[in-house]
Design an enzyme around this catalytic site. Structure first.
Site, PDB file in Angstrom:
ATOM      1  N   LYS A  37     -23.372 -11.020 -15.352  1.00 43.47           N
ATOM      2  CA  LYS A  37     -22.792  -9.872 -15.661  1.00 43.47           C
ATOM      3  C   LYS A  37     -21.994  -9.447 -16.571  1.00 43.47           C
ATOM      4  CE  LYS A  37     -21.197  -5.587 -13.433  1.00 43.47           C
ATOM      5  NZ  LYS A  37     -21.597  -4.697 -12.825  1.00 43.47           N
ATOM      6  N   THR A  41     -16.264  -4.071 -14.984  1.00 40.84           N
ATOM      7  CA  THR A  41     -15.192  -3.160 -15.565  1.00 40.84           C
ATOM      8  C   THR A  41     -14.703  -2.689 -14.337  1.00 40.84           C
ATOM      9  OG1 THR A  41     -16.284  -0.991 -15.210  1.00 40.84           O
ATOM     10  CG2 THR A  41     -16.168  -2.205 -17.469  1.00 40.84           C
ATOM     11  N   GLY A 203     -24.469  -0.238   4.836  1.00 39.95           N
ATOM     12  CA  GLY A 203     -23.594  -1.379   5.191  1.00 39.95           C
ATOM     13  C   GLY A 203     -24.302  -2.564   4.923  1.00 39.95           C
TER      14      GLY A 203
END
Length: 240
Positions: A37, A41, A203
């Site tokens: 990554k 943020t 989900g």
């Protein structure tokens, strides 16, 4: 492929869960996996970020690397400037991915938001890192109304930069898909100019990690190590 860049058509489209599914499927196939990554943020120091979530879902065997962290939930360039911290340059992201690729079979580079979100004051983006890496880019898209335009724009941006769109994954397939979502199964590949590469049930990220790892390959197409062949996945609530 040894490096795959994962971008979204925007925020909250299921990019991190899709990255976790890719990682889990590769690990299940016996491959070593790293997730990078470049810019995280909206997460305070000490809080788990996206790479921690990928590792939680895909397993502790996944190497997780974060280059920079900025506390406000903004575009990386804006968040870095407001925090008084140095931005992440695409050269740094590419170099980190290359180093990880020397020791891993697969490196997944997860962007922040969409493809052209600014990383620094030069206007650099995830696309610039992908170009330096000469890596294909997987696009994670929403399921419903409005996704075709966002997907087409992302694909056009990739083509204009000479980048390969590796496919499109729907990051959160609704439990009760409406007419637009169902039509988009046929229309998304046209908008992207690339194959539909998977559907993740809504989900999926809330599943027990053991269940997630067991099921991840059923949501992804064979070119990404899965067995998905176009059928709608069962709702995450129905997976045991």
């Amino acid at each position: 492929m040894s490096v795959l860049v994962v971008t979204g058509t925007g925020t909250e489209v299921g990019k991190t869960v899709a990255t976790a599914a890719l990682a889990a499927t590769a690990v299940a196939a016996g491959r070593s996996v790293a997730v990078l990554k470049p810019a995280q943020t909206g997460v305070a120091e000490g809080e788990p970020g996206d790479v921690a979530e990928v590792r939680r879902l895909a397993g502790a065997d996944v190497t997780a690397v974060e280059l920079a962290r900025y506390p406000e939930p903004l575009a990386p360039e804006t968040a870095a400037r407001r925090a008084g911290l140095p931005p992440v340059r695409p050269e740094e992201a590419a170099e980190a991915a290359r180093l990880l690729a020397k020791e891993h079979d697969l490196v997944l580079v997860e962007g922040a938001g969409g493809l052209l979100v600014r990383f620094d004051d030069r206007g650099s983006t995830l696309a610039d890192a992908a170009r330096l890496l000469e890596a294909p880019v997987l696009v994670v898209a929403a399921a419903g109304l409005g996704t075709l335009n966002a997907t087409a724009l992302t694909a056009e941006a990739l083509r204009s930069r000479g980048l390969e769109c590796a496919g499109v994954v729907v990051g959160s397939w609704p439990r009760q898909p409406d007419l637009a979502a169902r039509c988009n199964l046929a229309d998304l590949p046209v908008a992207a100019g690339a194959a539909l590469a998977g559907l993740l049930p809504q989900g999926a990220g809330s599943l027990d990690p053991a269940v997630f790892r067991r099921r991840a390959g059923t949501w992804l197409a064979p070119e990404f190590g899965g067995v998905w062949e176009g059928a709608e996945p069962p709702a995450a609530a129905d997976l045991g």
